[in-house]
Each structure stands twice: as structure tokens, then as C-alpha cells.
Design an enzyme around this catalytic site. Structure first.
Site, short mmCIF file in Angstrom:
data_model
loop_
_atom_site.label_atom_id
_atom_site.label_comp_id
_atom_site.label_asym_id
_atom_site.label_seq_id
_atom_site.Cartn_x
_atom_site.Cartn_y
_atom_site.Cartn_z
CB ALA A 151 49.31 43.85 47.81
NE ARG A 152 48.09 37.46 46.90
CZ ARG A 152 48.05 37.84 45.63
NH1 ARG A 152 47.47 39.01 45.33
NH2 ARG A 152 48.56 37.10 44.68
CD GLU B 26 40.56 38.07 48.03
OE1 GLU B 26 40.82 37.64 46.89
OE2 GLU B 26 41.20 38.99 48.59
CG ASP C 222 41.09 44.61 43.65
OD1 ASP C 222 39.88 44.60 43.30
OD2 ASP C 222 41.97 43.98 43.04
CG HIS D 220 41.71 39.51 44.17
ND1 HIS D 220 42.25 38.65 45.09
CD2 HIS D 220 42.76 39.99 43.45
CE1 HIS D 220 43.56 38.60 44.94
NE2 HIS D 220 43.89 39.41 43.96
#
Length: 306
Positions: A217-218, A247, A242, A266
């Protein structure tokens, strides 16, 4: 974006679809457009965009979009929610299977040219908690069907039920009760004030030592320092990320060096099909504008309060 434009032309053969490749082309095209789609829209262009009725954001999140200005100008806003769900769900399942079958150890031994046995596990009979039962969470649960696993879903409104065997809420007691039973935790919820940092030291300590965290997700959902500590001390078995916080993940970050942490940049939702899915939504909404009907994936409507 060129492939996206082509997909829109296929679905809207009687409409003009123009691709702005430069800021100058954007400034030229937007004032005459009825629908604009892209990552965001410069609020300064709105004063000249008298025909604009809809901005279709190509992201699921719209925090970066000038939604207040668009609302004030009577422009609806839609997002790309759901288009990435199949790819993200497939990658999530793949990550869990990597840990279940210990495939990352197999990858390492292949790289070293080692024909040497290692122990694998089984995914069967595992308990998987999916945090967030939106489009991504539902796609994950759908793909878990047939693996003979128990599923727990966490959502804002547990009283509505859901596709999992058990549905709990986001309060601390429910989250900890779910985590204590989990072999795998999949994060598939939005990042907001309630969920930011929701997986911290206490939650990681609640997980069994053999548990794996999969963040699809985040990055901000997880306290990175707490996760590093749990991975280094074998407080949990592993993590598949991911998304990260920060980030992009700096090249010297310790997470890169941890063998029990899988990292992808991502990319979970990025497949050639996601432009087709987004084009379907936008084409449907062009027809809805013509008919005065409700828009799919609406985030802001001119009369809304949000």
C-alpha cells in the site's frame, strides 16, 4: 501516456483525444478541453478552462491535485482507484509464496552455484490478515481462495462484514488480536491520519516470530525503524515491501542488506493492462457526463463537501 491516449482513442472514436507532451502544449490544449486526464492539473490553468467538466487523475490518490480549486470551478474529479488491484494482488500472493516455499534462499543458492538442500514450508493452513478491504484487499482475498488458508480482514466498518473468514476493525484491540494469530499480514489500506505508522514496534511484537509483513500500500503505514529492528532480531521472519518510508529507498539504507526483506521499487500495480482499465473508466465517465449520470470513481463533484 502515449499508450493511454491510444487506448482512449479506441474507446472514444467520435471524440478528439489530444496528448500534451510539453507544458506549452498543456497550456494550449486545456482551455478547450471538456475532460482532462493526467497526474495533476495546474490550478493556474483553471481560469481559462471554461469548458472543463472533469479532471480524471491517473493516480488512485489525489492529495497532490488542487481539488478545492477544481471544485470551485465546477469541475468534477475522479481517480484511478482499482486499476492496479489485479497486479498488486498477484505480486502480494507471489511474495507470500516466496516466503512460504523459501524461494529467496533458492535464488541465493542458484546465484552461488550451490546444489544444496534447504527447508521449505507450506502456505496451506496459514492465517493471512488483510488490512484494508478496498479494491486491492478484495483482489488479494479473491486470489487466496483455493489456497486453504484462513483469512482475517480489517476494515473501518467491520459491521458490514466482508469476503474474509473474520472481519475486525481498526481499533488497537482488533488489530492486535488479528496480528497475534497471523502468519502473514498484508497491508492494503490507504495512508491517512488513522493508519500512518499503524504497524509499529508494539504491533510487530504482537506478531508471531514466524510472521511475514507484506506492504502493498504505502510506506508510511509502517514504522521503518521498528521494522528494521524486528527483521534484524528475528522478531518476525521477514517482510516484502513494494513501498517504503522513505521512498525512494536510499541506496545505503540498511533494508537493502537484510536477506529476510524483499524489496521492489513500487512496481506492484504497473502492468500494460492498467492503462486499458483506466481508459475504460474515463470512457464510461465521458458517457456519464453526456447523460448527466453519476461518475465512476468520483472523488470530488462540484456540489460535494469533500
Amino acid at each position: 501516456m502515449a499508450s493511454y491516449a491510444d487506448a482512449l482513442r479506441d474507446r472514444l472514436p467520435d471524440r478528439t483525444v489530444a496528448l500534451a507532451r510539453t507544458p506549452a502544449e498543456e497550456r494550449e490544449l486545456v482551455p478547450d478541453a471538456r475532460v482532462v486526464t493526467g497526474i495533476t492539473l495546474d490550478a493556474d490553468l483553471l481560469d481559462r478552462a471554461d469548458r472543463l467538466e472533469l479532471f480524471a487523475c491517473t493516480f488512485a490518490g489525489t492529495d497532490h491535485v488542487p481539488t478545492d480549486a477544481l471544485r470551485e470551478h465546477g469541475v468534477a474529479v475522479t481517480n484511478a482507484g482499482g486499476i492496479h488491484a489485479p497486479g498488486i494482488a498477484e505480486q502480494t500472493i507471489a511474495n507470500m509464496l516466496v516466503f512460504a516455499r523459501n524461494l529467496h534462499e533458492g535464488f541465493r543458492r542458484k546465484a552461488n552455484g550451490e546444489w544444496r538442500h534447504f527447508q521449505s514450508r507450506e502456505f496451506t493452513d496459514s492465517t493471512v490478515t488483510v488490512v484494508g478491504l478496498g479494491s486491492i484487499g478484495q483482489a488479494v482475498v479473491q486470489r487466496l481462495d483455493g489456497f486453504e488458508v484462513e483469512t482475517i480482514g480489517i476494515r473501518y466498518t467491520p459491521e458490514k462484514g466482508g469476503p474474509t473468514d473474520t472481519v475486525l476493525g481498526f481499533d488497537d484491540e482488533d488489530v492486535h488480536a488479528a496480528f497475534a494469530r497471523s502468519d502473514y499480514v498484508v497491508l492494503a489500506c490507504p495512508l491517512n491520519e488513522m493508519t500512518r505508522g499503524m504497524v509499529g514496534a508494539a504491533e510487530l511484537a504482537t506478531l508471531p516470530p514466524e510472521a511475514v509483513v507484506v506492504n502493498a500500500a504505502r510506506g508510511g503505514l509502517v514504522d521503518t525503524d521498528a521494522l528494521v529492528s524486528a527483521l534484524q532480531t528475528e522478531g518476525i521472519r521477514g517482510a516484502a515491501l513494494d513501498v517504503t518510508d522513505p521512498e525512494p529507498l536510499p541506496s545505503d539504507h540498511v533494508l537493502w542488506d537484510l536477506e529476510n526483506c524483499l524489496i521492489t521499487p513500487h512496481t506492484g500495480g504497473h502492468t500494460p493492462k492498467h492503462w486499458d482499465r483506466l481508459a475504460d473508466i474515463v470512457a464510461t465517465n465521458v458517457a456519464a457526463l453526456d447523460e448527466g449520470e453519476e461518475l465512476e470513481n468520483a472523488v470530488v463533484t462540484p456540489d460535494s463537501d469533500n
